[in-house]
Scaffold this motif. Structure first.
Motif, short mmCIF file in Angstrom:
data_model
loop_
_atom_site.label_atom_id
_atom_site.label_comp_id
_atom_site.label_asym_id
_atom_site.label_seq_id
_atom_site.Cartn_x
_atom_site.Cartn_y
_atom_site.Cartn_z
N UNK A 34 0.84 -1.16 0.16
CA UNK A 34 0.12 -0.10 0.14
C UNK A 34 0.90 1.32 -0.11
N UNK A 35 2.03 1.23 0.64
CA UNK A 35 2.85 2.54 0.75
C UNK A 35 3.39 2.99 -0.67
N UNK A 36 3.49 1.82 -1.48
CA UNK A 36 4.07 2.36 -2.79
C UNK A 36 2.91 2.87 -3.57
N UNK A 37 1.73 2.26 -3.47
CA UNK A 37 0.59 2.74 -4.11
C UNK A 37 0.30 4.16 -3.63
N UNK A 38 0.61 4.65 -2.38
CA UNK A 38 0.41 5.87 -2.06
C UNK A 38 1.34 6.54 -2.58
N UNK A 39 2.53 6.20 -2.61
CA UNK A 39 3.78 7.30 -3.33
C UNK A 39 3.32 7.58 -4.80
N UNK A 40 2.85 6.55 -5.50
CA UNK A 40 2.51 6.77 -6.95
C UNK A 40 1.20 7.65 -6.97
N UNK A 76 -17.10 -9.68 0.73
CA UNK A 76 -16.92 -11.19 0.42
C UNK A 76 -15.58 -11.29 0.90
N UNK A 77 -14.29 -11.02 0.39
CA UNK A 77 -13.08 -11.31 0.46
C UNK A 77 -12.06 -10.64 1.21
N UNK A 78 -12.49 -9.15 1.42
CA UNK A 78 -11.45 -8.29 2.19
C UNK A 78 -12.32 -7.80 3.13
N UNK A 79 -11.69 -7.08 4.22
CA UNK A 79 -12.14 -6.21 5.08
C UNK A 79 -12.77 -4.87 4.61
N UNK A 80 -13.93 -4.39 4.91
CA UNK A 80 -14.68 -3.22 4.67
C UNK A 80 -13.59 -2.03 4.43
N UNK A 81 -13.85 -1.16 3.30
CA UNK A 81 -12.59 0.01 3.23
C UNK A 81 -11.31 -0.35 3.04
N UNK A 82 -11.22 -1.48 2.80
CA UNK A 82 -9.77 -1.96 2.27
C UNK A 82 -9.43 -1.41 0.83
N UNK A 83 -8.32 -0.47 0.84
CA UNK A 83 -8.07 0.11 -0.77
C UNK A 83 -7.39 -1.06 -1.68
N UNK A 84 -7.97 -1.44 -2.73
CA UNK A 84 -7.49 -2.49 -3.67
C UNK A 84 -6.68 -2.06 -4.71
N UNK A 85 -7.14 -0.95 -5.11
CA UNK A 85 -6.23 -0.44 -6.18
C UNK A 85 -6.45 0.96 -6.39
#
Lengths: 113, 113
Positions: free
Chosen positions: A57-63, A83-92
């Motif tokens: 995630x920190x790489x995505x934030x830098x981008x 379904x598959x991850x916790x609510x509010x998870x940043x995926x992309x």
């Protein structure tokens, strides 16, 4: 347009595809409203998209910061977590549409999803 | 919104995600122009999407006919064929946005991608 998926989150192919599609729709709508010339050029050239990945995630934030500093639209996708991850998870993170010459310095070295 | 991917075509995860995103952008734009009420309801409810799969092209063609007969928007995605498949290959079909009750009789029995 580039969508960078967070590789550390393990999702099914279908779930990943939906996350990328969310980002693409958000960016297309924003570009149509805010940058109509860029948007129409992108549509006329076949609405090119590419899906890449980073591990953390920190790489995505830098981008995200680097893209916004260059005036490129960005859009985070958060999963509803039903379904598959916790609510509010940043995926992309989606970037663009923008010219290759603007995107390459930011995402040109990332691996294909 | 549902996107049904043609399973007999073997593509990378990234390539599949891009095909699904193409369908989603096409459908969102068409719905915004042609069915603004349906479109805004879909956006307000989090632009729900689901990715499913069928094995063969003729099944996708049957789904397309069934959806259009019910007045549901559909969008074919053809790959430009620059990388993994032949030019013009139809890779997926998007349907909607529409209510679950309209989509389920057509795609409700298909497996998740």
């Amino acid at each position: 347009m580039v969508v960078v998926v967070r590789g550390e989150i393990r999702l099914t192919t279908g779930k990943i595809a939906v996350q990328v599609a969310h980002a693409a729709v958000l960016l297309a709508e924003r570009a149509a409203a805010q940058e109509p010339r860029v948007y129409h050029e992108w549509r006329q050239q076949g609405q090119k998209k590419i899906a890449l990945t980073v591990e953390r995630l920190d790489e995505l934030e830098r981008i995200d910061r680097a893209a916004r500093a260059r005036g490129i639209l960005t859009a985070w996708v958060e999963d509803a977590g039903l379904t598959e991850v916790a609510p509010g998870t940043r995926t992309c993170l989606g970037l663009g549409p923008a010219r290759n010459s603007d995107l390459d310095p930011i995402t040109g070295s990332l691996p294909l999803l």
